[in-house]
Each structure stands twice: as C-alpha cells, then as structure tokens.
Design an enzyme around this catalytic site. Structure first.
Site, short mmCIF file in Angstrom:
data_model
loop_
_atom_site.label_atom_id
_atom_site.label_comp_id
_atom_site.label_asym_id
_atom_site.label_seq_id
_atom_site.Cartn_x
_atom_site.Cartn_y
_atom_site.Cartn_z
N ASN A 7 22.90 -8.01 7.64
CA ASN A 7 23.38 -6.67 7.32
C ASN A 7 23.76 -6.00 8.64
O ASN A 7 22.89 -5.50 9.35
CB ASN A 7 22.27 -5.89 6.60
CG ASN A 7 22.70 -4.48 6.24
OD1 ASN A 7 23.86 -4.09 6.45
ND2 ASN A 7 21.78 -3.70 5.71
N ARG A 85 25.61 -8.32 3.53
CA ARG A 85 25.69 -7.06 2.80
C ARG A 85 26.97 -6.36 3.25
O ARG A 85 27.19 -6.17 4.44
CB ARG A 85 24.48 -6.19 3.13
CG ARG A 85 24.50 -4.91 2.36
CD ARG A 85 23.24 -4.12 2.56
NE ARG A 85 23.32 -2.92 1.76
CZ ARG A 85 22.35 -2.03 1.71
NH1 ARG A 85 21.25 -2.21 2.37
NH2 ARG A 85 22.49 -0.96 0.96
N HIS A 174 24.34 1.46 -3.43
CA HIS A 174 22.98 0.95 -3.69
C HIS A 174 22.99 -0.04 -4.86
O HIS A 174 21.97 -0.23 -5.52
CB HIS A 174 21.99 2.08 -4.05
CG HIS A 174 21.56 2.95 -2.92
ND1 HIS A 174 21.26 4.28 -3.09
CD2 HIS A 174 21.37 2.70 -1.60
CE1 HIS A 174 20.90 4.81 -1.93
NE2 HIS A 174 20.98 3.86 -1.00
N ARG A 235 21.44 13.82 3.85
CA ARG A 235 22.68 14.12 3.12
C ARG A 235 22.41 15.18 2.06
O ARG A 235 21.39 15.14 1.36
CB ARG A 235 23.23 12.86 2.44
CG ARG A 235 23.80 11.88 3.44
CD ARG A 235 24.30 10.62 2.74
NE ARG A 235 23.80 9.45 3.44
CZ ARG A 235 23.58 8.27 2.89
NH1 ARG A 235 23.81 8.07 1.61
NH2 ARG A 235 23.13 7.26 3.61
N MET A 278 10.17 11.97 4.03
CA MET A 278 9.36 12.55 2.95
C MET A 278 7.87 12.55 3.27
O MET A 278 7.17 13.50 2.95
CB MET A 278 9.64 11.80 1.64
CG MET A 278 8.95 12.37 0.44
SD MET A 278 9.37 14.10 0.14
CE MET A 278 10.79 13.95 -0.93
N ARG A 279 7.41 11.48 3.95
CA ARG A 279 5.97 11.42 4.27
C ARG A 279 5.57 12.61 5.15
O ARG A 279 4.58 13.29 4.89
CB ARG A 279 5.69 10.14 5.05
CG ARG A 279 4.61 9.30 4.43
CD ARG A 279 4.48 8.00 5.16
NE ARG A 279 5.79 7.55 5.68
CZ ARG A 279 6.02 6.35 6.15
NH1 ARG A 279 5.05 5.46 6.18
NH2 ARG A 279 7.21 5.99 6.59
N GLY A 325 11.66 3.58 -0.62
CA GLY A 325 10.48 4.02 0.13
C GLY A 325 9.76 5.19 -0.53
O GLY A 325 8.53 5.19 -0.65
N GLY A 327 10.37 6.36 -3.80
CA GLY A 327 10.10 6.03 -5.21
C GLY A 327 8.91 5.10 -5.38
O GLY A 327 8.14 5.22 -6.35
N ASN A 329 6.38 4.79 -3.15
CA ASN A 329 5.15 5.21 -2.45
C ASN A 329 4.71 6.64 -2.67
O ASN A 329 3.57 6.97 -2.38
CB ASN A 329 5.33 5.01 -0.94
CG ASN A 329 5.53 3.56 -0.59
OD1 ASN A 329 4.66 2.74 -0.85
ND2 ASN A 329 6.69 3.22 -0.04
N GLU A 379 16.46 -5.91 -1.90
CA GLU A 379 17.90 -6.17 -1.77
C GLU A 379 18.17 -7.51 -1.09
O GLU A 379 19.11 -8.22 -1.44
CB GLU A 379 18.56 -5.03 -1.00
CG GLU A 379 18.59 -3.75 -1.81
CD GLU A 379 18.88 -2.52 -0.97
OE1 GLU A 379 20.04 -2.13 -0.91
OE2 GLU A 379 17.94 -1.96 -0.40
P1 AMP Z 1 13.56 3.55 2.72
O1 AMP Z 1 14.93 4.02 3.19
O2 AMP Z 1 13.61 2.88 1.38
O3 AMP Z 1 12.82 2.75 3.75
O4 AMP Z 1 12.69 4.88 2.49
C1 AMP Z 1 12.44 5.79 3.52
C2 AMP Z 1 11.77 7.02 2.93
O5 AMP Z 1 10.58 6.62 2.23
C3 AMP Z 1 11.34 8.04 3.97
O6 AMP Z 1 11.64 9.34 3.51
C4 AMP Z 1 9.83 7.86 4.02
O7 AMP Z 1 9.14 9.02 4.38
C5 AMP Z 1 9.55 7.53 2.57
N1 AMP Z 1 8.21 6.95 2.40
C6 AMP Z 1 7.74 5.77 2.81
N2 AMP Z 1 6.42 5.65 2.54
C7 AMP Z 1 6.07 6.82 1.95
C8 AMP Z 1 4.84 7.34 1.42
N3 AMP Z 1 3.71 6.64 1.47
N4 AMP Z 1 4.86 8.58 0.86
C9 AMP Z 1 6.00 9.30 0.82
N5 AMP Z 1 7.17 8.87 1.29
C10 AMP Z 1 7.20 7.65 1.85
#
Ligand code: AMP
Length: 392
Positions: A7, A85, A174, A235, A278-279, A325, A327, A329, A379
């Site tokens: 990718n 990809r 996606h 975004r 989000m974390r 990430g 969805g 977690n 993916e």
């Molecule tokens: P991704 O692009 O799929 O790797 O997702 C990244 C996003 O997932 C970021 O906003 C992270 O903060 C969020 N994320 C990963 N782990 C957690 C968690 N345990 N709780 C909340 N958000 C998470």
C-alpha cells in the site's frame, strides 16, 4: 501460497506477507517519512519489532530495502503474487484486476479522481514489477465494492454533463473493508444465501458507512472523494458546498485551500481543537474538556442520523456492523450510536459492548430483531485473497 501486500502512499509504503488461506500474517511493516532524512523501515517479525534507518530514501530504495528484508528472513522466494491497494478505480474497475498495460493505463486515467493517491499507488506497482519480474501483480481498488450502487445513489443532482463528461459522481471508498466486514457479518448471522440488509460502519481516521443489500453495496457515505459523509478524524464530512465559497471570501484564501482545511483541520480535530484521535478525546472528555465532549457528541449524532438514512436503500435492517479502530475499540461511541438508533429496535447489552462482543460472535445488542455487531476488519487479508484468486 504467500502474497505480498503493498500500500504505497505519498510518503510511506505499508507492506505485509500473508498466507491467504490461513490468514496468517508472516511479516508486516511500514517504510515511512520517505524522501526525508528521517526515512525509516519498521517491521514486525516473529513477534519482535525492528527498525532500520533509510536516510533520504524515497519509494524505490525503500521498496528495495523491503525486498532485501524479505530475502533476509527467507520469505522472498515463497511469494506467489503481489497485491496492491489502489485508491481510485473510477467507474472502470468493479473488481480486482490482474495488472496489465491496459490496467495501468486505466489507473492512470483515474489520476484526476485520486490525484494524491493514485500516483504513489502506480509507482508502487511499477517498482514491484521491476523488483519481482515475472510475479503476477494485482490491483485491488478501494472504490470497487461500491460499483453496484444504482444511479439514484451515485448521482449528484447537478447538471448531468458533469457526470457524463467529467466523471463527477459518487464512488465511495473503504470498499475493501466494507466488503470484508459485510461478508464476515453475513456468515456470523447465517445470512449468506438469504435476503439481507446490513449497514457496515468503518470508523478509523477516515470514517464511512455502506448499505449492503444481499451482500452488495447499494449506497455509501463517501462520494467523489473521501471527504463526503460522516465526521472523521480531520475531515469535516458533508457540509453545505456554499461553505467553501463563503469561507474563501472570509479568510481571503483560494477555494483549494479551504478544501484542504476541510480535509486536514476539521472533523474531530477542528471541533475539539485538541486532537483527531478518538482515544485522546474520550480521555479528555472524561476529565471535563467541553470541546472534546462536543466533538464526540457531533460525531455520534451525525453517524446515527446517517445510519438511519441508509436503512432506506435496504428496506430492512438485519445488523449495524462496527469496524475500524474506533468501531472495534470504543465502547462509549458504540453505546451512544446504538442508543440514538434505539427506535430501529436496537437495544445495547452493556456487558457485551464492554467486551467488544467477543463472547457473543460480535453481538453487542439484546433481542432477536435487528442487532449491532463488532467485526474486526482485515483489508490486507482481503487483498491477499483477491490476489490469490487471480494468481490461481
Ligand atoms: P484506524 O484508522 O482504523 O487505525 O483507527 C484510528 C482511530 O481509532 C483513532 O481515532 C484512534 O483513537 C481510534 N482508537 C483506537 N483504539 C481505540 C480505543 N481503545 N478507544 C477509542 N478509540 C480508539
């Protein structure tokens, strides 16, 4: 069989070698900060993390370093094909494609639709062809799964010539993730050969939802570009298009710059003024950070409103499927969205949600009607499987 998955982005190249039958990932890594003095190759092999400096390396030397690494660990000789990809396949590619000169020309023709991603994707294909002469290469498109959308879902209500002469329509992205997760969810629900309606909700740094009827995408939230749709990390998602001209005048900036701000300084980042992650926002919201709280509230509200709208093309709702990430977690985000969708018959099981549905085949709701599931996306595995199918 073993497949190398590549990718290539503008300043990075992600790679993995997978066995598509077992789904086992033999090695995975990332060449990043390409073209800068800090360029490096990071990888995980047999549970250990490694890094190697590649000062000044751009894509060509970085992919050479990946191939050298695959030789070092004894994987290079066993690779049967390379899966790439590719972001934008326009209206040309509705399936993964074995790379030929015609396919390369097709990806080139889609550069105006994906100006930031298609060129590095193509570069990756060209370098891989040089480094693995004789090995089949396969392009897997982020847009392809949504090629089954009907005109009412993919047309913008603009002068028809824009679509007919300039390919200005909705494509969706996606797709590899939505396809993987939808297939997995239908298997879990025992609905593979049945009429079905599910909504897949990919929440990572980029976020999108897809309405999947009988296993096929019939609508999705991203459009001509990945900027349309729900709120994302940086975004904005959908806004009034007149906002662009209005803010261009107010800030005395060109429209391109405003679109750049909608892509890079908006979403969770723009609303919170704190982070796109989000974390981090959940942590600070818990400590009383008002704008972090507001950002999460807007994110969940827009998401729930959008998911409800996607029930229309399905005419039924078997499941809402969370992935990515966030969805996979985020317990509070899923809880809020499911709560807002209660009128559709979804009722959260707090304990199952706290355990990410792992003890119940992904299920996080109670009752026997419509449900919500958590299904981890993969993916890379989807690309490995697509590549293996064409190589075979
Ligand atoms: P991704 O692009 O799929 O790797 O997702 C990244 C996003 O997932 C970021 O906003 C992270 O903060 C969020 N994320 C990963 N782990 C957690 C968690 N345990 N709780 C909340 N958000 C998470």
């Amino acid at each position: 069989m073993q497949i190398l998955i590549l990718n290539c982005g503008s300043s990075s190249a992600k790679f993995a070698v997978m066995d598509p039958a077992s789904g086992v990932e033999l090695i995975a890594g990332l060449a990043q900060r390409l073209g800068s003095p800090q360029a490096s190759l990071d990888w995980k092999w047999q549970g250990q993390k490694h890094t190697r400096a590649l000062p000044g390396a751009d894509h060509q030397p970085a992919l050479r370093a990946v191939v050298a690494l695959l030789h070092e660990v004894g994987l290079a000789a066993g690779i049967n094909g390379v899966g790439h990809r590719v972001l934008h396949g326009g209206a040309r590619f509705s399936d993964p494609a074995l790379v030929t000169p015609a396919v390369i020309a097709g990806i080139e023709a889609c550069i105006p639709l994906g100006p930031l991603h298609n060129p590095p994707n193509l570069l990756g294909i060209r370098i891989a062809q040089e480094l693995f002469p004789g090995l089949p290469q396969v392009a897997v498109f982020d847009t392809a799964f949504h090629a089954t959308m009907p005109p009412c879902a993919y047309l913008y209500a603009v002068p028809m010539e824009w679509a007919e002469q300039h390919q200005a329509r909705r494509y969706g992205f996606h797709g590899t993730s939505h396809r993987f997760v939808a297939a997995d969810a239908l298997t879990r629900l025992g609905l593979t050969d049945q009429p079905s309606g599910i909504i897949t909700v990919h929440l990572g740094n980029g976020c999108s939802c897809a309405a999947v009827r009988d296993g096929r995408s019939v609508d999705t939230t991203m459009g001509l570009t990945p900027l349309e749709g729900v709120v994302m990390g940086t975004r904005s998602g959908s806004v009034d298009p007149a906002l662009i001209g209005y803010m261009a005048k107010r800030l005395e900036l060109p429209a391109d710059k405003i679109i750049d701000l909608l892509n890079k300084q908006s979403g969770l980042q723009g609303l919170s003024g704190l982070s796109n992650d989000m974390r981090t926002l959940i942590e600070h919201a818990g400590q009383g950070h008002a704008r972090a709280r507001l950002a999460i509230e807007v994110f969940c509200y827009v998401l729930a409103k959008t998911i409800a709208g996607l029930v229309v093309p399905l005419g039924r709702l078997d499941a809402v499927v969370f992935t990515g990430g966030i969805g996979e977690n985020s317990v509070p985000v899923r809880a809020k969205v499911v709560e807002l969708l209660g009128f559709l018959g979804l009722s959260l099981d707090v304990n199952l949600n706290a355990g990410h549905g792992r003890t119940a085949g992904g299920r996080i709701t109670t009752g026997s009607g419509s449900c919500a599931l958590v299904v981890p996306t993969n993916e890379e595995l989807m690309i490995a499987r697509d590549t293996a199918a064409l190589v075979a």
